[in-house]
Design a protein around this motif. Structure first.
Motif, PDB file in Angstrom:
ATOM      1  N   UNK A  69      -7.771  -6.150   1.043  1.00 45.49           N
ATOM      2  CA  UNK A  69      -7.872  -4.797   0.505  1.00 45.49           C
ATOM      3  C   UNK A  69      -7.299  -4.712  -0.904  1.00 45.49           C
ATOM      4  N   UNK A  70      -8.009  -3.959  -1.753  1.00 49.22           N
ATOM      5  CA  UNK A  70      -7.543  -3.636  -3.098  1.00 49.22           C
ATOM      6  C   UNK A  70      -7.732  -2.142  -3.324  1.00 49.22           C
ATOM      7  N   UNK A  71      -6.947  -1.596  -4.236  1.00 47.74           N
ATOM      8  CA  UNK A  71      -7.055  -0.175  -4.584  1.00 47.74           C
ATOM      9  C   UNK A  71      -7.219  -0.073  -6.098  1.00 47.74           C
ATOM     10  N   UNK A  72      -8.144   0.767  -6.548  1.00 48.54           N
ATOM     11  CA  UNK A  72      -8.343   0.987  -7.975  1.00 48.54           C
ATOM     12  C   UNK A  72      -7.416   2.110  -8.425  1.00 48.54           C
ATOM     13  N   UNK A 121      -0.475   4.267 -12.794  1.00 48.80           N
ATOM     14  CA  UNK A 121       0.473   3.228 -13.176  1.00 48.80           C
ATOM     15  C   UNK A 121       0.811   3.392 -14.649  1.00 48.80           C
ATOM     16  N   UNK A 122       1.980   2.869 -15.043  1.00 53.31           N
ATOM     17  CA  UNK A 122       2.455   3.072 -16.409  1.00 53.31           C
ATOM     18  C   UNK A 122       2.872   1.756 -17.050  1.00 53.31           C
ATOM     19  N   UNK A 123       2.717   1.716 -18.376  1.00 57.49           N
ATOM     20  CA  UNK A 123       3.143   0.583 -19.193  1.00 57.49           C
ATOM     21  C   UNK A 123       3.925   1.132 -20.371  1.00 57.49           C
ATOM     22  N   UNK A 124       5.108   0.573 -20.632  1.00 58.42           N
ATOM     23  CA  UNK A 124       5.922   0.979 -21.781  1.00 58.42           C
ATOM     24  C   UNK A 124       6.397  -0.285 -22.486  1.00 58.42           C
ATOM     25  N   UNK A 125       5.657  -0.697 -23.508  1.00 59.11           N
ATOM     26  CA  UNK A 125       5.969  -1.929 -24.232  1.00 59.11           C
ATOM     27  C   UNK A 125       6.562  -1.656 -25.614  1.00 59.11           C
ATOM     28  N   UNK A 126       6.988  -0.407 -25.840  1.00 56.93           N
ATOM     29  CA  UNK A 126       7.544  -0.086 -27.141  1.00 56.93           C
ATOM     30  C   UNK A 126       6.490   0.179 -28.185  1.00 56.93           C
ATOM     31  N   UNK A 129      -5.322  -1.015 -19.864  1.00 64.75           N
ATOM     32  CA  UNK A 129      -5.818   0.335 -20.122  1.00 64.75           C
ATOM     33  C   UNK A 129      -6.839   0.707 -19.059  1.00 64.75           C
ATOM     34  N   UNK A 130      -7.038   1.991 -18.902  1.00 67.98           N
ATOM     35  CA  UNK A 130      -8.105   2.443 -18.005  1.00 67.98           C
ATOM     36  C   UNK A 130      -7.762   2.241 -16.549  1.00 67.98           C
ATOM     37  N   UNK A 131      -8.693   1.664 -15.797  1.00 67.44           N
ATOM     38  CA  UNK A 131      -8.527   1.494 -14.358  1.00 67.44           C
ATOM     39  C   UNK A 131      -8.339   0.017 -14.022  1.00 67.44           C
ATOM     40  N   UNK A 132      -7.493  -0.223 -13.025  1.00 67.27           N
ATOM     41  CA  UNK A 132      -7.161  -1.601 -12.671  1.00 67.27           C
ATOM     42  C   UNK A 132      -7.119  -1.748 -11.152  1.00 67.27           C
ATOM     43  N   UNK A 133      -7.572  -2.912 -10.678  1.00 70.61           N
ATOM     44  CA  UNK A 133      -7.516  -3.222  -9.253  1.00 70.61           C
ATOM     45  C   UNK A 133      -6.126  -3.732  -8.892  1.00 70.61           C
ATOM     46  N   UNK A 134      -5.551  -3.142  -7.852  1.00 70.08           N
ATOM     47  CA  UNK A 134      -4.249  -3.570  -7.348  1.00 70.08           C
ATOM     48  C   UNK A 134      -4.450  -4.140  -5.954  1.00 70.08           C
ATOM     49  N   UNK A 135      -4.083  -5.386  -5.745  1.00 68.81           N
ATOM     50  CA  UNK A 135      -4.242  -6.024  -4.440  1.00 68.81           C
ATOM     51  C   UNK A 135      -3.093  -5.620  -3.525  1.00 68.81           C
ATOM     52  N   UNK A 136      -3.427  -5.169  -2.320  1.00 71.70           N
ATOM     53  CA  UNK A 136      -2.406  -4.723  -1.373  1.00 71.70           C
ATOM     54  C   UNK A 136      -2.367  -5.564  -0.105  1.00 71.70           C
ATOM     55  N   UNK A 151       0.821  -1.209   0.000  1.00 69.38           N
ATOM     56  CA  UNK A 151       0.000   0.000   0.000  1.00 69.38           C
ATOM     57  C   UNK A 151       0.855   1.258   0.000  1.00 69.38           C
ATOM     58  N   UNK A 152       1.987   1.235   0.706  1.00 67.51           N
ATOM     59  CA  UNK A 152       2.814   2.438   0.734  1.00 67.51           C
ATOM     60  C   UNK A 152       3.470   2.718  -0.616  1.00 67.51           C
ATOM     61  N   UNK A 153       3.667   1.661  -1.434  1.00 68.75           N
ATOM     62  CA  UNK A 153       4.164   1.875  -2.788  1.00 68.75           C
ATOM     63  C   UNK A 153       3.170   2.692  -3.598  1.00 68.75           C
ATOM     64  N   UNK A 154       1.892   2.376  -3.472  1.00 69.86           N
ATOM     65  CA  UNK A 154       0.861   3.138  -4.169  1.00 69.86           C
ATOM     66  C   UNK A 154       0.713   4.538  -3.580  1.00 69.86           C
ATOM     67  N   UNK A 155       0.785   4.635  -2.255  1.00 67.96           N
ATOM     68  CA  UNK A 155       0.629   5.935  -1.597  1.00 67.96           C
ATOM     69  C   UNK A 155       1.704   6.933  -2.025  1.00 67.96           C
ATOM     70  N   UNK A 156       2.883   6.408  -2.401  1.00 66.64           N
ATOM     71  CA  UNK A 156       4.009   7.284  -2.746  1.00 66.64           C
ATOM     72  C   UNK A 156       3.959   7.780  -4.186  1.00 66.64           C
TER      73      UNK A 156
END
Length: 375
Positions: free
Chosen positions: A367-370, A342-347, A356-363, A331-336
């Motif tokens: 608990x999860x954060x969108x 979040x970013x994606x760079x696949x060339x 794309x858009x919004x994604x659920x991140x499990x912490x 959670x502190x990784x997201x808080x910072x």
């Protein structure tokens, strides 16, 4: 002492031609003999093309004239010509293959010429070499092209590098810059790193922050989440586990010793393959369609893919359904993250539809954060 000059702003262009070649073939850098090994394993240079994209974006965004001072050949000249930008001067010569000395020499020449900005394509090692030559006298901006990119001098993508450079060049002199860390982890692990300070553009467009450690103790939560994911793994399903300490808790819960810096394949509680390449992932997933991808988040930067985990390419990502991509983070990784994206760079300018858009991140198990995902 820098040359006295007037007129249109000037951009120094440096490409490390071997940067990033180790990523898809599970070599965690191109230092020493790794570049030759990457070529032997089928990797292809990509840094020049990424510089071309950045310069094309700069030319499209910056309406006023600017000129380019470039390193020769594959070190920048070819990319600049392909992008159609005006080359004022080609500086010096380069070795074959190119070396860190060539990078430092080119950067020093650009400092002496008084360029307004050095735009470079490479990773942390290239950034460290440039800073060794110019210190904090010249503003620099990195186009992310390496395997290691923990430093706070890189734009998020080549296109965003073009936008940052354009906004910086459009400023009235003296142009605004800020200090940021260059962190180059060398052979020997995280206890052995070159750390230096560089100047980067201060603009409204974003440059990534340096990779950071956790700011508060969430180890118990991530360990509990790792145990839960391990206990819920589906039978006859290949789990592709990405790098990072959060995803590493799953391996710990299973009692397995994976790479932690690359991708491992786990199936039915067993380690099928360790530190796999992009080609090995594609081959395995082609014959094992039941699969799940587990990704962590790079602290301080918010990257899911494109920073040290280039083994998951667009063709590998295409094997996974949306519901079979799991993102976990402390959670502190997201808080910072500022802003919290979040970013994606696949060339590619178009990421996989699942990212794309919004994604659920499990912490944690409960608990999860969108969080919004940007390309």
């Amino acid at each position: 002492m820098a040359e006295a000059r007037s007129g249109a702003p000037r951009v120094g262009v440096i490409v490390n031609p071997i940067a990033g070649m180790g990523g898809t073939v599970a070599l965690h850098g191109t230092d020493g003999d790794a570049a030759a090994e990457a070529l032997r394993l089928g990797a292809r240079p990509a840094a020049g093309a990424r510089m071309r994209r950045a310069l094309a974006g700069l030319a499209a965004t910056h309406s006023a004239p600017f000129a380019v001072l470039t390193a020769p050949g594959d070190m920048g000249e070819h990319s600049a010509r392909d992008a159609g930008v005006t080359i004022e001067r080609v500086l010096g010569a380069a070795s074959t293959p190119t070396t860190a000395d060539d990078t430092r020499a080119a950067a020093a020449s650009m400092r002496e010429a008084g360029v307004d900005l050095i735009l470079f394509a490479g990773g942390d090692g290239t950034a460290a070499d440039i800073v060794a030559a110019v210190g904090d006298e010249t503003t620099i901006l990195g186009i992310p092209s390496g395997v290691k990119m923990h430093s706070g001098v890189f734009a998020h993508t080549p296109e965003s590098a073009g936008r940052v450079a354009a906004e910086f060049l459009a400023q009235a002199e003296p142009r605004r810059s800020i200090e940021s860390e260059v962190i180059d982890v060398v052979a020997g692990g995280t206890d052995h790193a070159r750390i230096s300070l560089a100047r980067v553009p201060r603009t409204t467009a974003r440059v990534q922050g340096p990779k950071i450690s956790r700011t508060r103790d969430t180890l118990a939560e991530t360990r509990a989440l790792g145990r839960e994911i391990a206990a819920q793994m589906r039978p006859a399903t290949s789990y592709i586990l990405g790098p990072g300490s959060s995803v590493g808790t799953i391996l710990t819960a299973l009692g397995l010793e994976g790479t932690r810096n690359g991708f491992d394949i786990v199936r039915d509680g067993e380690l099928v393959a360790r530190d796999v390449t992009e080609a090995q992932l594609d081959e395995h997933l082609s014959s094992h369609p039941e699969c799940v991808l587990v990704l962590g988040v790079v602290g301080g930067q918010g990257f899911l893919l494109g920073r040290g985990n280039q083994q998951v390419s667009p063709r590998v990502l295409a094997h996974f359904a949306d519901d079979d991509i799991i993102v976990i983070a402390a959670q502190d990784t997201l808080d910072a993250l500022h802003p919290p994206v979040l970013h994606v760079d696949l060339g590619s300018t178009e990421p996989h539809v699942a990212l794309r858009g919004y994604r659920s991140v499990r912490t944690s198990p409960t608990r999860s954060t969108i969080v919004r995902v940007e390309n």
